[in-house]
Write an enzyme that holds these catalytic residues in place. Structure first.
Site, PDB file in Angstrom:
ATOM      1  N   GLU A   1       0.841  -1.209   0.000  1.00 59.02           N
ATOM      2  CA  GLU A   1       0.000   0.000   0.000  1.00 59.02           C
ATOM      3  C   GLU A   1       0.878   1.262   0.000  1.00 59.02           C
ATOM      4  O   GLU A   1       0.530   2.266  -0.612  1.00 59.02           O
ATOM      5  CB  GLU A   1      -0.958  -0.012   1.187  1.00 59.02           C
ATOM      6  CG  GLU A   1      -2.065  -1.060   0.998  1.00 59.02           C
ATOM      7  CD  GLU A   1      -2.878  -1.285   2.250  1.00 59.02           C
ATOM      8  OE1 GLU A   1      -2.300  -1.755   3.249  1.00 59.02           O
ATOM      9  OE2 GLU A   1      -4.085  -0.986   2.231  1.00 59.02           O
TER      10      GLU A   1
ATOM     11  N   GLU B   1      -4.655  -9.286   3.987  1.00 50.98           N
ATOM     12  CA  GLU B   1      -5.427  -8.935   5.187  1.00 50.98           C
ATOM     13  C   GLU B   1      -6.621  -9.850   5.434  1.00 50.98           C
ATOM     14  O   GLU B   1      -7.005 -10.084   6.569  1.00 50.98           O
ATOM     15  CB  GLU B   1      -5.905  -7.476   5.100  1.00 50.98           C
ATOM     16  CG  GLU B   1      -4.834  -6.442   5.387  1.00 50.98           C
ATOM     17  CD  GLU B   1      -4.007  -6.065   4.176  1.00 50.98           C
ATOM     18  OE1 GLU B   1      -4.040  -6.800   3.153  1.00 50.98           O
ATOM     19  OE2 GLU B   1      -3.311  -5.028   4.240  1.00 50.98           O
TER      20      GLU B   1
HETATM   21  N1  COA Z   1       4.064  -7.929  11.671  1.00 53.08           N
HETATM   22  C1  COA Z   1       4.910  -8.273  12.671  1.00 53.08           C
HETATM   23  N2  COA Z   1       5.875  -9.185  12.535  1.00 53.08           N
HETATM   24  C2  COA Z   1       5.998  -9.789  11.341  1.00 53.08           C
HETATM   25  C3  COA Z   1       5.173  -9.490  10.262  1.00 53.08           C
HETATM   26  C4  COA Z   1       4.161  -8.505  10.457  1.00 53.08           C
HETATM   27  N3  COA Z   1       3.347  -8.126   9.472  1.00 53.08           N
HETATM   28  N4  COA Z   1       5.530 -10.251   9.213  1.00 53.08           N
HETATM   29  C5  COA Z   1       6.561 -10.996   9.606  1.00 53.08           C
HETATM   30  N5  COA Z   1       6.852 -10.723  10.914  1.00 53.08           N
HETATM   31  C6  COA Z   1       7.904 -11.319  11.736  1.00 53.08           C
HETATM   32  C7  COA Z   1       7.566 -12.729  12.174  1.00 53.08           C
HETATM   33  O1  COA Z   1       6.749 -12.703  13.325  1.00 53.08           O
HETATM   34  C8  COA Z   1       8.936 -13.283  12.422  1.00 53.08           C
HETATM   35  O2  COA Z   1       9.388 -12.804  13.648  1.00 53.08           O
HETATM   36  P1  COA Z   1      10.138 -13.820  14.699  1.00 53.08           P
HETATM   37  O3  COA Z   1      11.373 -14.256  13.968  1.00 53.08           O
HETATM   38  O4  COA Z   1      10.402 -12.962  15.883  1.00 53.08           O
HETATM   39  O5  COA Z   1       9.174 -14.928  14.935  1.00 53.08           O
HETATM   40  C9  COA Z   1       9.800 -12.622  11.362  1.00 53.08           C
HETATM   41  O6  COA Z   1       9.074 -11.476  10.935  1.00 53.08           O
HETATM   42  C10 COA Z   1      10.033 -13.513  10.150  1.00 53.08           C
HETATM   43  O7  COA Z   1       8.781 -13.920   9.660  1.00 53.08           O
HETATM   44  P2  COA Z   1       8.353 -15.455   9.463  1.00 53.08           P
HETATM   45  O8  COA Z   1       6.875 -15.533   9.494  1.00 53.08           O
HETATM   46  O9  COA Z   1       9.087 -16.324  10.425  1.00 53.08           O
HETATM   47  O10 COA Z   1       8.916 -15.721   8.001  1.00 53.08           O
HETATM   48  P3  COA Z   1       8.322 -16.741   6.936  1.00 53.08           P
HETATM   49  O11 COA Z   1       9.317 -16.806   5.840  1.00 53.08           O
HETATM   50  O12 COA Z   1       7.922 -18.017   7.573  1.00 53.08           O
HETATM   51  O13 COA Z   1       6.970 -16.046   6.394  1.00 53.08           O
HETATM   52  C11 COA Z   1       5.603 -14.211   5.603  1.00 53.08           C
HETATM   53  C12 COA Z   1       7.032 -14.795   5.758  1.00 53.08           C
HETATM   54  C13 COA Z   1       5.719 -12.802   5.055  1.00 53.08           C
HETATM   55  C14 COA Z   1       4.795 -15.104   4.668  1.00 53.08           C
HETATM   56  C15 COA Z   1       4.927 -14.225   6.988  1.00 53.08           C
HETATM   57  O14 COA Z   1       5.803 -13.588   7.902  1.00 53.08           O
HETATM   58  C16 COA Z   1       3.607 -13.496   7.045  1.00 53.08           C
HETATM   59  O15 COA Z   1       2.611 -13.996   6.573  1.00 53.08           O
HETATM   60  N6  COA Z   1       3.613 -12.282   7.618  1.00 53.08           N
HETATM   61  C17 COA Z   1       2.396 -11.491   7.765  1.00 53.08           C
HETATM   62  C18 COA Z   1       2.048 -10.814   6.476  1.00 53.08           C
HETATM   63  C19 COA Z   1       0.753 -10.064   6.608  1.00 53.08           C
HETATM   64  O16 COA Z   1      -0.300 -10.621   6.886  1.00 53.08           O
HETATM   65  N7  COA Z   1       0.825  -8.759   6.378  1.00 53.08           N
HETATM   66  C20 COA Z   1      -0.332  -7.889   6.412  1.00 53.08           C
HETATM   67  C21 COA Z   1      -0.555  -7.384   7.774  1.00 53.08           C
HETATM   68  S1  COA Z   1      -2.067  -6.457   7.820  1.00 53.08           S
END
Ligand code: COA
Length: 266
Positions: A115, A135
């Site tokens: 965004e 989302e």
């Molecule tokens: N907010 C806060 N922390 C986040 C984050 C977010 N949007 N996205 C990733 N992180 C953090 C994870 O909690 C993790 O932290 P940790 O190591 O302390 O546990 C770190 O970033 C690495 O992410 P991780 O999920 O372990 O990596 P992955 O390769 O398994 O997955 C994603 C990557 C991007 C697919 C996954 O992190 C994800 O789905 N994130 C949320 C995306 C999302 O929904 N964004 C919109 C929010 S409205």
């Protein structure tokens, strides 16, 4: 030029690089980062030495994985959260930003992580980019403008697919639908962003600013009104002394080289 906790702001010969800098959490945008981005954008807006702003993400894995999920539901009250958003409305500031904004996107660009680039004028992605609005998986709709900016950028059907399924696009798919303007190998991402930014720096700032306004506002107006706005903006430009000087120089150059007629309404 710094003093920030969650971003890095660097100035380099007319260019302001804004780096989202929370790589351990994939540059998730927490409230602090949103406020710092607001401050950095203001700094760039009022700094006469800055002509173009480029956003990028620190670390190898993400431009940004979106709003910081760990902060969801932590606002002291709905009223306070709304007041904070109104006082430091980053998205409105970027939407109305008179200087060109460029996003250099690698890895994950999800939720607010796409965004933010949607408020930018040019988006360059590296081949590893994954761009999406997930989302729906969290029980939300994209609330940093995505439900409006995405269908104004890609075809409505593509926006619906992205918002309803939450499935991300690859860089090549994003290119095909016009979500990004260029795709380059990861190693070339910042060089390409800088090349484009420097190209924009060579253009007259007043022209860029008015062209941005015409393109942002026009499509939401009835055509007749949009054409009137277009005329008003063009007249303002033709009254601009710098534009007149440029035209005079162009005409002078054309005459000196024996070139043909140069129309100011080209
Ligand atoms: N907010 C806060 N922390 C986040 C984050 C977010 N949007 N996205 C990733 N992180 C953090 C994870 O909690 C993790 O932290 P940790 O190591 O302390 O546990 C770190 O970033 C690495 O992410 P991780 O999920 O372990 O990596 P992955 O390769 O398994 O997955 C994603 C990557 C991007 C697919 C996954 O992190 C994800 O789905 N994130 C949320 C995306 C999302 O929904 N964004 C919109 C929010 S409205």
């Amino acid at each position: 030029m710094d003093g920030f906790e969650t971003i890095i702001l660097q100035k380099d010969a007319g260019l302001a690089w804004v780096t989202l800098n929370r790589p351990d959490v994939l540059n998730a945008i927490n409230l602090r980062m949103r406020d710092e981005l607001w401050e950095a954008a203001h700094a760039a807006l009022y700094d006469p030495e800055v002509g173009v702003v480029v956003f990028r993400g620190a670390g190898e894995r993400a431009f940004s994985a979106g709003a910081d999920i760990s902060e969801f539901g932590t606002a002291p009250s709905y009223v306070e959260a709304r007041r904070a958003r109104q006082q430091r409305d980053l998205w409105a500031l970027l939407d109305d930003f008179p200087k060109p904004l460029v996003a250099a996107i690698h890895g994950f660009a999800l939720g607010a992580g796409i965004e933010l680039p949607l408020f930018c004028d040019l988006r360059i992605a590296s081949e590893d980019a994954r761009l999406g609005l997930p989302e729906v998986n969290l029980g939300y709709i994209p609330s940093a403008g995505g439900t409006q900016t995405m269908p104004r950028t890609v075809p409505r059907g593509v926006a619906l697919d992205m918002i309803l399924t939450g499935e991300p696009l690859t860089a090549q798919q994003a290119l095909r639908w016009g979500l990004v303007h260029r795709v380059v190998p990861r190693a070339e991402l910042y060089a390409e962003a800088e090349r484009l930014a420097r190209l924009l720096l060579e253009r007259p700032p007043a022209v860029l600013s008015l062209a941005k306004r015409a393109l942002r506002r026009g499509p939401d107006l009835p055509l007749e009104e949009a054409l009137r706005m277009d005329g008003r903006l063009a007249r303002r430009l033709s009254a601009d002394p710098e534009a007149r000087e440029r035209l005079a120089a162009l005409l002078e150059g054309g005459r000196a080289s024996g070139g043909g007629h140069v129309s100011p309404k080209c």
